[in-house]
Design a protein around this motif. Sequence first.
Motif, PDB file in Angstrom:
ATOM      1  N   LYS A   1       0.823  -1.198   0.000  1.00  0.00           N
ATOM      2  CA  LYS A   1       0.000   0.000   0.000  1.00  0.00           C
ATOM      3  C   LYS A   1       0.861   1.254   0.000  1.00  0.00           C
TER       4      LYS A   1
ATOM      5  N   SER B   1      -9.047   3.212  -7.481  1.00  0.00           N
ATOM      6  CA  SER B   1      -8.882   3.739  -6.133  1.00  0.00           C
ATOM      7  C   SER B   1      -7.753   4.768  -6.167  1.00  0.00           C
TER       8      SER B   1
ATOM      9  N   GLU C   1      -4.997   0.256  -5.802  1.00  0.00           N
ATOM     10  CA  GLU C   1      -5.082  -1.013  -5.097  1.00  0.00           C
ATOM     11  C   GLU C   1      -6.525  -1.308  -4.748  1.00  0.00           C
ATOM     12  N   LYS C   2      -6.769  -2.469  -4.161  1.00  0.00           N
ATOM     13  CA  LYS C   2      -8.142  -2.893  -3.872  1.00  0.00           C
ATOM     14  C   LYS C   2      -8.767  -2.064  -2.741  1.00  0.00           C
ATOM     15  N   GLU C   3      -7.977  -1.706  -1.745  1.00  0.00           N
ATOM     16  CA  GLU C   3      -8.512  -0.943  -0.621  1.00  0.00           C
ATOM     17  C   GLU C   3      -8.992   0.432  -1.094  1.00  0.00           C
ATOM     18  N   ASN C   4     -10.127   0.847  -0.554  1.00  0.00           N
ATOM     19  CA  ASN C   4     -10.740   2.133  -0.914  1.00  0.00           C
ATOM     20  C   ASN C   4     -11.156   2.189  -2.380  1.00  0.00           C
TER      21      ASN C   4
END
Length: 482
Positions: A6, A371, A375-378
């Motif tokens: 991240k 995002s 990445e996948k988060e948020n």
Amino acid sequence: MKTTYKIVLLLVTSLFLFQSCQKDDDDIAAPKGLEIQNFIWKGMNQYYLWQSSVPNLADNKFKNQAELNTFLSGYSTPESLFEALRVDKNTDRFSWIVDDYEALEQSFQGTTKNDGVDFGLSYKPGSTTEIFGYVRYIIPGSDAATKAIKRGDMFTGVNGTQLTVSNYQTLLLNAESYTLNLADYNGTTIVSNGKSVALTKTTLNENPILINKVIETGGKKIGYLMYNGFFANYDTQLNDAFGSLKSAGVTELVLDLRYNGGGSVQTATRLASMITGDLTGKVFAKQQWNEKIEAYFNTNNPEALKNFFTDKIGSTPINSLKLKKIYVLTTKSTASASELVINGLKPFIDVVQIGDVTTGKNVGSITLYDSPTFEKENVNKSHKYAMQPLVLKIVNANGFGDYQSGLTPTFELKETISTFGVLGDVDEPLLKLAIGKITGTAKGVPTTKGKTFEYFKDSKSIKGFRNDMYLETIPEGLLQSL
């Protein structure tokens, strides 16, 4: 996802991203109708391997976000923009975009909606538009495994409609259930034989280790491993398979990659380490990214762009055979991570390639999400689009990676449908030749018997995500240099 991943993504983004849109656009964002297109342009501008060769991806192409929005509004669909931002199709044959990243993620672990028929497609004799299919293998536990269909069976149509180069995707990919119309070769062309088989797709987990056995002949103990996909969640089982070969005392290995379209670079590195075992810490492969990312890593942490042989999967020791020679079976469907294993091993051990010239995929990708850091988060919850653009070329320890026309076999022997044989049987033509070379009983190379047909595609390549070489994480190292 790892915290380091991240942070690295965020730092890379802050260094390179949106250089063309940094002026006078603090209060301007992409409108809702252009959110996906905005994500596509910015992700391609950041990571695309050929970014500098696409004028519309230039860092100074747009003065601000408003100008970019005007450009993006000229493309009605995300797919049309993505295609327009790629270089010519001869250079970039493998970048793609999906509208459902959950299905993409599952596919990278061997999980798909699948009826269990792994097939090839070839042109019918004398035609440039009509094609036919042939079964290469049946996936265990699938619907097809319960039906009257087997390796070597041919089919010309679906639900009574002849397969062509323009309708095969609709007929074979879009339907949940369908009937294959079976056929035979009559010595001149492929004709219907009046038989059919009804198939239904289910959610299927394909173990890429189709066959793992020991063959004792000519005073040799030969391991035979048919491996059909570099799926990282099966790495422990792959290690166990090598453990069984090691316990059996094999001194030779035939690695069958003929239908392996590729997958994880990390898995390829681990497989190479299982084959060798005494190269831990040495360079297996080196990554080459686009100019701006490459320059940053080369200045700050060039080691981050290298993949090293290893002796562990996490904390689990790798079962290695410590071989100095390996025999690899290939076809035109052997691609990406499979080719990486062959090319990556060549500087260190003798690689005897048997079969046909491979696909020629020497480039790899990463998954980009909509995002702030890709990445996948948020991730943007309003859609499920994700991209799999080519972001790197990969070379071996000697710097060689120019095999875009495929890797040429040491001994050429093409598969033919009429002489397919049983996979894993000592009389199957490709395996038989490998055994003969190991035992010294094959003095030459047999002539390919049976009718050969012009290859078109196969079930992995038409699905895209089953014919890829990808990184699961961005190379680490930026944090230490800032």
